[in-house]
Write an enzyme that holds these catalytic residues in place. Sequence first.
Site, PDB file in Angstrom:
ATOM      1  N   ARG A 143      -0.322  -6.413   0.453  1.00  0.00           N
ATOM      2  CA  ARG A 143       0.524  -7.583   0.664  1.00  0.00           C
ATOM      3  C   ARG A 143      -0.066  -8.554   1.685  1.00  0.00           C
ATOM      4  O   ARG A 143       0.079  -9.761   1.557  1.00  0.00           O
ATOM      5  CB  ARG A 143       1.918  -7.156   1.149  1.00  0.00           C
ATOM      6  CG  ARG A 143       2.788  -6.645   0.034  1.00  0.00           C
ATOM      7  CD  ARG A 143       4.072  -6.037   0.526  1.00  0.00           C
ATOM      8  NE  ARG A 143       4.674  -5.290  -0.566  1.00  0.00           N
ATOM      9  CZ  ARG A 143       5.674  -5.730  -1.321  1.00  0.00           C
ATOM     10  NH1 ARG A 143       6.227  -6.895  -1.075  1.00  0.00           N
ATOM     11  NH2 ARG A 143       6.143  -4.989  -2.297  1.00  0.00           N
ATOM     12  N   GLU A 184       3.189  -1.111   5.861  1.00  0.00           N
ATOM     13  CA  GLU A 184       2.971   0.339   5.915  1.00  0.00           C
ATOM     14  C   GLU A 184       2.896   0.895   7.338  1.00  0.00           C
ATOM     15  O   GLU A 184       3.327   2.022   7.592  1.00  0.00           O
ATOM     16  CB  GLU A 184       1.693   0.695   5.141  1.00  0.00           C
ATOM     17  CG  GLU A 184       1.819   0.558   3.629  1.00  0.00           C
ATOM     18  CD  GLU A 184       1.658  -0.863   3.111  1.00  0.00           C
ATOM     19  OE1 GLU A 184       1.337  -1.773   3.919  1.00  0.00           O
ATOM     20  OE2 GLU A 184       1.845  -1.086   1.908  1.00  0.00           O
ATOM     21  N   ASP A 217       3.324   6.100   3.512  1.00  0.00           N
ATOM     22  CA  ASP A 217       3.875   4.956   4.240  1.00  0.00           C
ATOM     23  C   ASP A 217       4.504   3.899   3.348  1.00  0.00           C
ATOM     24  O   ASP A 217       4.552   2.725   3.700  1.00  0.00           O
ATOM     25  CB  ASP A 217       2.755   4.324   5.072  1.00  0.00           C
ATOM     26  CG  ASP A 217       1.496   4.095   4.234  1.00  0.00           C
ATOM     27  OD1 ASP A 217       1.614   4.001   2.996  1.00  0.00           O
ATOM     28  OD2 ASP A 217       0.399   4.009   4.821  1.00  0.00           O
ATOM     29  N   HIS A 227      -3.907  -4.426 -10.324  1.00  0.00           N
ATOM     30  CA  HIS A 227      -2.530  -4.011  -9.993  1.00  0.00           C
ATOM     31  C   HIS A 227      -1.552  -4.952 -10.711  1.00  0.00           C
ATOM     32  O   HIS A 227      -1.791  -6.164 -10.745  1.00  0.00           O
ATOM     33  CB  HIS A 227      -2.358  -4.110  -8.473  1.00  0.00           C
ATOM     34  CG  HIS A 227      -1.112  -3.444  -7.950  1.00  0.00           C
ATOM     35  ND1 HIS A 227       0.147  -3.932  -8.190  1.00  0.00           N
ATOM     36  CD2 HIS A 227      -0.935  -2.322  -7.205  1.00  0.00           C
ATOM     37  CE1 HIS A 227       1.039  -3.154  -7.599  1.00  0.00           C
ATOM     38  NE2 HIS A 227       0.408  -2.164  -6.995  1.00  0.00           N
ATOM     39  N   HIS A 278      -4.593  -4.763  -3.749  1.00  0.00           N
ATOM     40  CA  HIS A 278      -3.144  -4.939  -3.918  1.00  0.00           C
ATOM     41  C   HIS A 278      -2.381  -5.202  -2.629  1.00  0.00           C
ATOM     42  O   HIS A 278      -1.183  -5.412  -2.634  1.00  0.00           O
ATOM     43  CB  HIS A 278      -2.524  -3.706  -4.598  1.00  0.00           C
ATOM     44  CG  HIS A 278      -2.511  -2.477  -3.719  1.00  0.00           C
ATOM     45  ND1 HIS A 278      -1.563  -2.264  -2.763  1.00  0.00           N
ATOM     46  CD2 HIS A 278      -3.351  -1.424  -3.645  1.00  0.00           C
ATOM     47  CE1 HIS A 278      -1.808  -1.126  -2.140  1.00  0.00           C
ATOM     48  NE2 HIS A 278      -2.884  -0.597  -2.645  1.00  0.00           N
TER      49      HIS A 278
HETATM   50  C1  UD1 Z   1       3.424  -0.273  -2.981  1.00  0.00           C
HETATM   51  C2  UD1 Z   1       3.567   0.161  -1.519  1.00  0.00           C
HETATM   52  C3  UD1 Z   1       2.203   0.232  -0.858  1.00  0.00           C
HETATM   53  C4  UD1 Z   1       1.248   1.077  -1.669  1.00  0.00           C
HETATM   54  C5  UD1 Z   1       1.203   0.552  -3.095  1.00  0.00           C
HETATM   55  C6  UD1 Z   1       0.331   1.426  -3.948  1.00  0.00           C
HETATM   56  C7  UD1 Z   1       5.556  -0.548  -0.296  1.00  0.00           C
HETATM   57  C8  UD1 Z   1       6.218  -1.610   0.473  1.00  0.00           C
HETATM   58  N1  UD1 Z   1       4.354  -0.837  -0.790  1.00  0.00           N
HETATM   59  O1  UD1 Z   1       2.933  -1.618  -2.990  1.00  0.00           O
HETATM   60  O2  UD1 Z   1       2.337   0.809   0.432  1.00  0.00           O
HETATM   61  O3  UD1 Z   1      -0.039   1.005  -1.082  1.00  0.00           O
HETATM   62  O4  UD1 Z   1       2.521   0.564  -3.651  1.00  0.00           O
HETATM   63  O5  UD1 Z   1       0.023   0.796  -5.165  1.00  0.00           O
HETATM   64  O6  UD1 Z   1       6.098   0.511  -0.453  1.00  0.00           O
HETATM   65  N2  UD1 Z   1       4.609  -3.337 -10.577  1.00  0.00           N
HETATM   66  C9  UD1 Z   1       4.674  -3.160 -11.956  1.00  0.00           C
HETATM   67  N3  UD1 Z   1       4.468  -1.893 -12.451  1.00  0.00           N
HETATM   68  C10 UD1 Z   1       4.208  -0.819 -11.667  1.00  0.00           C
HETATM   69  C11 UD1 Z   1       4.121  -1.033 -10.279  1.00  0.00           C
HETATM   70  C12 UD1 Z   1       4.336  -2.287  -9.754  1.00  0.00           C
HETATM   71  O7  UD1 Z   1       4.905  -4.082 -12.701  1.00  0.00           O
HETATM   72  O8  UD1 Z   1       4.042   0.299 -12.199  1.00  0.00           O
HETATM   73  C13 UD1 Z   1       4.840  -4.700 -10.022  1.00  0.00           C
HETATM   74  C14 UD1 Z   1       6.329  -5.071 -10.018  1.00  0.00           C
HETATM   75  O9  UD1 Z   1       6.451  -6.443 -10.240  1.00  0.00           O
HETATM   76  C15 UD1 Z   1       6.744  -4.721  -8.597  1.00  0.00           C
HETATM   77  C16 UD1 Z   1       5.503  -5.174  -7.846  1.00  0.00           C
HETATM   78  O10 UD1 Z   1       4.413  -4.761  -8.671  1.00  0.00           O
HETATM   79  O11 UD1 Z   1       7.915  -5.363  -8.159  1.00  0.00           O
HETATM   80  C17 UD1 Z   1       5.355  -4.652  -6.447  1.00  0.00           C
HETATM   81  O12 UD1 Z   1       5.556  -3.264  -6.383  1.00  0.00           O
HETATM   82  P1  UD1 Z   1       5.931  -2.607  -4.956  1.00  0.00           P
HETATM   83  O13 UD1 Z   1       6.072  -1.135  -5.120  1.00  0.00           O
HETATM   84  O14 UD1 Z   1       7.065  -3.321  -4.317  1.00  0.00           O
HETATM   85  O15 UD1 Z   1       4.670  -2.936  -4.066  1.00  0.00           O
HETATM   86  P2  UD1 Z   1       3.146  -2.602  -4.205  1.00  0.00           P
HETATM   87  O16 UD1 Z   1       2.431  -3.842  -3.852  1.00  0.00           O
HETATM   88  O17 UD1 Z   1       2.878  -1.942  -5.486  1.00  0.00           O
HETATM   89  N1  UDP Z   2      -5.985   4.706  -9.021  1.00  0.00           N
HETATM   90  C1  UDP Z   2      -5.727   5.004 -10.367  1.00  0.00           C
HETATM   91  N2  UDP Z   2      -5.937   4.014 -11.301  1.00  0.00           N
HETATM   92  C2  UDP Z   2      -6.368   2.780 -10.977  1.00  0.00           C
HETATM   93  C3  UDP Z   2      -6.593   2.467  -9.615  1.00  0.00           C
HETATM   94  C4  UDP Z   2      -6.386   3.450  -8.655  1.00  0.00           C
HETATM   95  O1  UDP Z   2      -5.354   6.124 -10.695  1.00  0.00           O
HETATM   96  O2  UDP Z   2      -6.538   1.945 -11.886  1.00  0.00           O
HETATM   97  C5  UDP Z   2      -5.729   5.745  -8.007  1.00  0.00           C
HETATM   98  C6  UDP Z   2      -6.816   5.971  -6.995  1.00  0.00           C
HETATM   99  O3  UDP Z   2      -7.737   6.946  -7.446  1.00  0.00           O
HETATM  100  C7  UDP Z   2      -6.066   6.435  -5.771  1.00  0.00           C
HETATM  101  C8  UDP Z   2      -4.727   5.747  -5.892  1.00  0.00           C
HETATM  102  O4  UDP Z   2      -4.634   5.290  -7.240  1.00  0.00           O
HETATM  103  O5  UDP Z   2      -5.828   7.841  -5.778  1.00  0.00           O
HETATM  104  C9  UDP Z   2      -4.646   4.585  -4.935  1.00  0.00           C
HETATM  105  O6  UDP Z   2      -3.519   3.816  -5.217  1.00  0.00           O
HETATM  106  P1  UDP Z   2      -3.314   2.382  -4.626  1.00  0.00           P
HETATM  107  O7  UDP Z   2      -4.629   1.758  -4.349  1.00  0.00           O
HETATM  108  O8  UDP Z   2      -2.377   1.687  -5.556  1.00  0.00           O
HETATM  109  O9  UDP Z   2      -2.494   2.657  -3.296  1.00  0.00           O
HETATM  110  P2  UDP Z   2      -2.896   2.997  -1.788  1.00  0.00           P
HETATM  111  O10 UDP Z   2      -3.755   4.210  -1.804  1.00  0.00           O
HETATM  112  O11 UDP Z   2      -3.577   1.789  -1.221  1.00  0.00           O
HETATM  113  O12 UDP Z   2      -1.580   3.221  -1.132  1.00  0.00           O
END
Ligand code: UD1
Ligand code: UDP
Length: 377
Positions: free
Chosen positions: A219, A136, A100, A249, A217
């Site tokens: 939103r 999501e 999602d 995160h 993490h």
């Molecule tokens: C995204 C997904 C969420 C998922 C989550 C898993 C959307 C809208 N959200 O949320 O559904 O549960 O990923 O973690 O698709 N960033 C870094 N390095 C990284 C990743 C993220 O610096 O490797 C920072 C950046 O500033 C980036 C921000 O996090 O812009 C947000 O990342 P984004 O993918 O937009 O949203 P998440 O909150 O990570």
């Molecule tokens: N995870 C990881 N390292 C971490 C935290 C989480 O590998 O430091 C893994 C966790 O085991 C799970 C996935 O990341 O499989 C979950 O990701 P996240 O919580 O970012 O996203 P969501 O599942 O809420 O979409």
Amino acid sequence: MSSPARPRILVVFGTRPEAIKLFPLVHALRRTAADVRVCVTAQHREMLDQVLEIAKITPDYDLDLMLPNQSLDALTARLLTELGRVLDTDKPDRVIVQGDTATAMAGALTAYYRKIPVSHVEAGLRSGNIYHPWPEEVNRKVVGSIADQHFAPTETSRDALLAENVPADRIHVTGNTVIDALIETRARVDSDASLAAAIAPIAAKYAGKRIVAVTTHRRENFGGGLKSVAQAVRRIARRPDVAVIFPVHPNPNVRGPMAEVLAGLDNVAMIDPLDYPSFVRLLSLCDFVMTDSGGVQEEAPALAKPVLVMRETTERPEGVTAGTAKLVGSDEELIVTEASRLLDDSAAYEAMARAHNPFGDGKSSERIARIVVESFA
Ligand code: UD1
Ligand code: UDP
């Protein structure tokens, strides 16, 4: 040119959880005759790369779209344009997306604009509230309205799709591929502890303490919600018998508020995101988990770890129904009360610390790969 005997399949993902849940499927598809390509949007960068590395997947396309703190509309606009270009170049017979995220939603939409059929892995999760989780709940409904193959992890998710009039013959209950990833990775860590080296010094530092693993993490928790989660963690970590291990995160909306409240506390290890093997090790050695993550809610019960779910609703009710997960929202008092109960009341702890695995048996990817490939026959 593709042929029914060698269909061209494009697997699209962009974030850490999608990569974890799709790497076993990419491997399973590559064991078939299909011509399998991987497109990463890199909506996440370093958290995605951590998974690609341990899964040994080299993407055929890497859109490198992550920007610091980008807005949902800017991200979505870039995803649509860039994924459209990839589909025009690659011309796949089928696109596979997972879950999602913005990447999954844009992947499905760009495929639809080209009338390319879409398979949805982890289909049918619904909270019934478009703002929890946000965005999501709407992302997955968009994917669900486009896909013609819905891989539902559980009967509950199948029922949600049936209630939306998805034809029964398009829904396949397969289990969740996260359990495939977990089982495979745990076995690898068990036979080679060096794979989880990142967690070893932290575990050693807190040896003898009760370990609470924390991730957050979402939103919808940004702002006040995260502040109150941070306050709760601070109070729990005041106990001398407890250590909190908290891979934070990298989103600045998460890092900032957490650091403000928790930086410098002896019993709190705020660390960078762990690579997947190290996180699996952390889940195995902790006493319990406090999280708003989707994937972690699925993994913890498989390892017999109680989960306090720091969300108002969950689209994964299976753990709550079985009594191994509890919804605590972002309410400081409730989080502290329930965490203290797990720490002080061994009967309450034992009641929640039962291994149970409603989310899969570790063979979901094989099932999905077979159904996808057979659909071309
Ligand atoms: C995204 C997904 C969420 C998922 C989550 C898993 C959307 C809208 N959200 O949320 O559904 O549960 O990923 O973690 O698709 N960033 C870094 N390095 C990284 C990743 C993220 O610096 O490797 C920072 C950046 O500033 C980036 C921000 O996090 O812009 C947000 O990342 P984004 O993918 O937009 O949203 P998440 O909150 O990570
Ligand atoms: N995870 C990881 N390292 C971490 C935290 C989480 O590998 O430091 C893994 C966790 O085991 C799970 C996935 O990341 O499989 C979950 O990701 P996240 O919580 O970012 O996203 P969501 O599942 O809420 O979409």
